[in-house]
Design an enzyme around this catalytic site. Structure first.
Site, PDB file in Angstrom:
ATOM      1  N   SER A 127       2.751  47.422  90.709  1.00  0.00           N
ATOM      2  CA  SER A 127       4.009  47.412  90.030  1.00  0.00           C
ATOM      3  C   SER A 127       5.097  48.290  91.211  1.00  0.00           C
ATOM      4  CB  SER A 127       3.725  48.352  89.017  1.00  0.00           C
ATOM      5  OG  SER A 127       5.476  48.484  88.708  1.00  0.00           O
ATOM      6  N   TYR A 154       1.807  56.745  86.351  1.00  0.00           N
ATOM      7  CA  TYR A 154       1.600  55.286  86.242  1.00  0.00           C
ATOM      8  C   TYR A 154       1.541  54.847  87.490  1.00  0.00           C
ATOM      9  CZ  TYR A 154       3.330  50.811  85.487  1.00  0.00           C
ATOM     10  OH  TYR A 154       3.366  49.012  86.178  1.00  0.00           O
TER      11      TYR A 154
HETATM   12  N1  LIG Z   1       6.064  44.014  82.457  1.00  0.00           N
HETATM   13  C1  LIG Z   1       6.110  44.398  83.327  1.00  0.00           C
HETATM   14  O1  LIG Z   1       7.650  44.899  83.480  1.00  0.00           O
HETATM   15  C2  LIG Z   1       5.932  45.153  84.628  1.00  0.00           C
HETATM   16  C3  LIG Z   1       6.932  45.433  85.962  1.00  0.00           C
HETATM   17  C4  LIG Z   1       5.636  46.437  86.703  1.00  0.00           C
HETATM   18  C5  LIG Z   1       4.510  45.585  86.312  1.00  0.00           C
HETATM   19  N2  LIG Z   1       3.396  45.150  85.617  1.00  0.00           N
HETATM   20  C6  LIG Z   1       2.077  44.925  85.653  1.00  0.00           C
HETATM   21  O2  LIG Z   1       1.710  43.964  85.249  1.00  0.00           O
HETATM   22  C7  LIG Z   1       0.825  43.437  84.456  1.00  0.00           C
HETATM   23  C8  LIG Z   1       1.240  42.493  82.879  1.00  0.00           C
HETATM   24  O3  LIG Z   1       2.123  43.672  82.303  1.00  0.00           O
HETATM   25  P1  LIG Z   1       2.528  43.860  80.470  1.00  0.00           P
HETATM   26  O4  LIG Z   1       3.630  44.015  80.646  1.00  0.00           O
HETATM   27  O5  LIG Z   1       2.246  42.192  80.390  1.00  0.00           O
HETATM   28  O6  LIG Z   1       1.607  44.333  80.076  1.00  0.00           O
HETATM   29  P2  LIG Z   1      -0.449  44.937  79.880  1.00  0.00           P
HETATM   30  O7  LIG Z   1       0.000  45.954  78.492  1.00  0.00           O
HETATM   31  O8  LIG Z   1      -0.129  45.854  80.963  1.00  0.00           O
HETATM   32  O9  LIG Z   1      -0.769  43.623  79.498  1.00  0.00           O
HETATM   33  C9  LIG Z   1      -1.601  43.057  78.381  1.00  0.00           C
HETATM   34  C10 LIG Z   1      -2.967  42.249  78.699  1.00  0.00           C
HETATM   35  O10 LIG Z   1      -3.767  43.128  78.381  1.00  0.00           O
HETATM   36  C11 LIG Z   1      -4.692  43.838  77.469  1.00  0.00           C
HETATM   37  N3  LIG Z   1      -4.946  45.388  78.142  1.00  0.00           N
HETATM   38  C12 LIG Z   1      -3.722  46.127  77.200  1.00  0.00           C
HETATM   39  N4  LIG Z   1      -4.270  47.714  77.790  1.00  0.00           N
HETATM   40  C13 LIG Z   1      -6.063  47.042  77.326  1.00  0.00           C
HETATM   41  C14 LIG Z   1      -6.882  48.162  78.041  1.00  0.00           C
HETATM   42  N5  LIG Z   1      -7.181  49.614  77.419  1.00  0.00           N
HETATM   43  N6  LIG Z   1      -8.250  47.105  77.326  1.00  0.00           N
HETATM   44  C15 LIG Z   1      -8.307  46.040  77.337  1.00  0.00           C
HETATM   45  N7  LIG Z   1      -7.214  45.127  77.512  1.00  0.00           N
HETATM   46  C16 LIG Z   1      -5.817  45.795  77.685  1.00  0.00           C
HETATM   47  C17 LIG Z   1      -3.452  43.335  76.223  1.00  0.00           C
HETATM   48  O11 LIG Z   1      -4.207  43.437  75.036  1.00  0.00           O
HETATM   49  P3  LIG Z   1      -4.479  44.071  74.287  1.00  0.00           P
HETATM   50  O12 LIG Z   1      -3.046  44.962  73.680  1.00  0.00           O
HETATM   51  O13 LIG Z   1      -4.433  43.534  72.984  1.00  0.00           O
HETATM   52  O14 LIG Z   1      -5.869  45.240  74.633  1.00  0.00           O
HETATM   53  C18 LIG Z   1      -2.733  41.843  76.403  1.00  0.00           C
HETATM   54  O15 LIG Z   1      -4.025  41.540  76.548  1.00  0.00           O
HETATM   55  C19 LIG Z   1       0.520  45.090  84.187  1.00  0.00           C
HETATM   56  O16 LIG Z   1      -0.850  46.151  85.481  1.00  0.00           O
HETATM   57  C20 LIG Z   1       1.837  46.074  84.400  1.00  0.00           C
HETATM   58  O17 LIG Z   1       1.599  47.408  85.089  1.00  0.00           O
HETATM   59  C21 LIG Z   1       4.542  44.875  84.320  1.00  0.00           C
END
Ligand SMILES: NC(=O)c1ccc[n+]([C@@H]2O[C@H](COP(=O)([O-])OP(=O)(O)OC[C@H]3O[C@@H](n4cnc5c(N)ncnc54)[C@H](OP(=O)(O)O)[C@@H]3O)[C@@H](O)[C@H]2O)c1
Length: 257
Positions: A145, A158
């Site tokens: 990120s 984070y």
């Molecule tokens: N969205 C943004 O604006 C943003 C910005 C910068 C970086 N990022 C990065 O992009 C990546 C994806 O982000 P995202 O926004 O899509 O949300 P996320 O919560 O990181 O990813 C969602 C996915 O991960 C699973 N998950 C989350 N915690 C888990 C755990 N403890 N064990 C197993 N599965 C888990 C969720 O399913 P379950 O909840 O059912 O487990 C879902 O499939 C992350 O690494 C984040 O740091 C995102």
């Protein structure tokens, strides 16, 4: 077999592969002819994503429900995929679930974040990357990120975990680039995912589209170590450039909505 699958292998693991960016990677990999192992905690959401991918693409999809913040998670995942040759690892799960200052969160909350975002990533890279290096082919994408570029208010643990992922990926790229394994530290800015909307109101911020994120990353897998999604120069350096650390931290700490 598609070119992509013959280059990297015909199975991918997506840790955090049921919604948002992870689901987008599932569809993009399946469109490239790669079979999938999708990992997440909520079984209904996981099954829904698996069914949607399988209905749209002719690939096999396996689901593994587990919590990546637990000690045994990656060993359990390795066991659940022991019969498969995993050629691609996408470690996606990692978003912060709370926008709060350091002391306003429990110690267990911080520990779980570090476990999922640091130990889990390290162990997955070790357990799945090792066989890729032995085979001389594969790809590892660690999703990090913009919070990794400098410390910031409400982002302390984070951002620290995301800096760990950024640097781990870059180091592995340096070690594995001549051994047939592409490693990419994928830096994301605000992206339109369920997790983002659960954590904050994005207001009028422009959000990246998860599908674009996944497509771009897979198109540029071999252009590591780092890909900054949405940047004018995705292979460039920190957007803070030569700014001193104090100014960068203060800029990172300014509320954006
Ligand atoms: N969205 C943004 O604006 C943003 C910005 C910068 C970086 N990022 C990065 O992009 C990546 C994806 O982000 P995202 O926004 O899509 O949300 P996320 O919560 O990181 O990813 C969602 C996915 O991960 C699973 N998950 C989350 N915690 C888990 C755990 N403890 N064990 C197993 N599965 C888990 C969720 O399913 P379950 O909840 O059912 O487990 C879902 O499939 C992350 O690494 C984040 O740091 C995102």
């Amino acid at each position: 077999m598609t070119d992509f699958a013959s280059t990297y292998g015909s199975w991918a693991v997506i840790a955090g592969g049921s919604d948002g960016v992870g689901a987008a990677f599932a569809h993009s990999l399946a469109a490239r002819g790669v079979n999938l192992v999708l990992v997440a905690r909520r079984i209904a959401v996981l099954n829904e994503c698996a069914e949607a991918v399988a209905a749209k693409h002719s690939v096999q999809v396996r689901t593994v429900a587990l919590d990546l913040a637990l000690d045994t998670a990656i060993a359990d995942l390795e066991e659940a995929t022991a019969d498969l040759e995993i050629g691609v690892l996408i470690y996606n799960a990692g978003a912060d679930t709370r926008n709060a200052e350091f002391l306003d969160r429990t110690l267990d909350d911080h520990r779980a974040l570090v476990h999922r975002n640091c130990l889990g990533v390290l162990e997955a890279a070790y357990r799945f990357g090792g066989p890729m290096v032995t085979r001389g082919r594969g790809a590892v994408v660690l999703i990090t990120s913009g919070a990794a570029w400098a410390g910031g208010r409400t982002l302390s643990s984070y951002g620290a975990t995301k800096a760990f992922d950024l640097i781990l990926g870059e180091g592995l790229w340096a070690e594995w680039r001549d051994r047939g394994v592409d490693v990419l530290s994928l830096v994301l800015g605000a992206t339109d995912t369920p997790s983002l909307h659960r954590t904050m109101d994005p207001g009028d911020r422009v959000l990246a589209d998860p599908h674009d994120v996944a497509e771009q990353a897979l198109d540029h897998l071999a252009e590591g170590p780092t890909w900054i999604h949405g940047s004018d120069n995705p292979v460039g350096g920190s957007p803070f450039g030569s700014l001193d650390r104090r100014s960068a931290v203060l800029a990172m700490s300014t509320p954006r909505h």
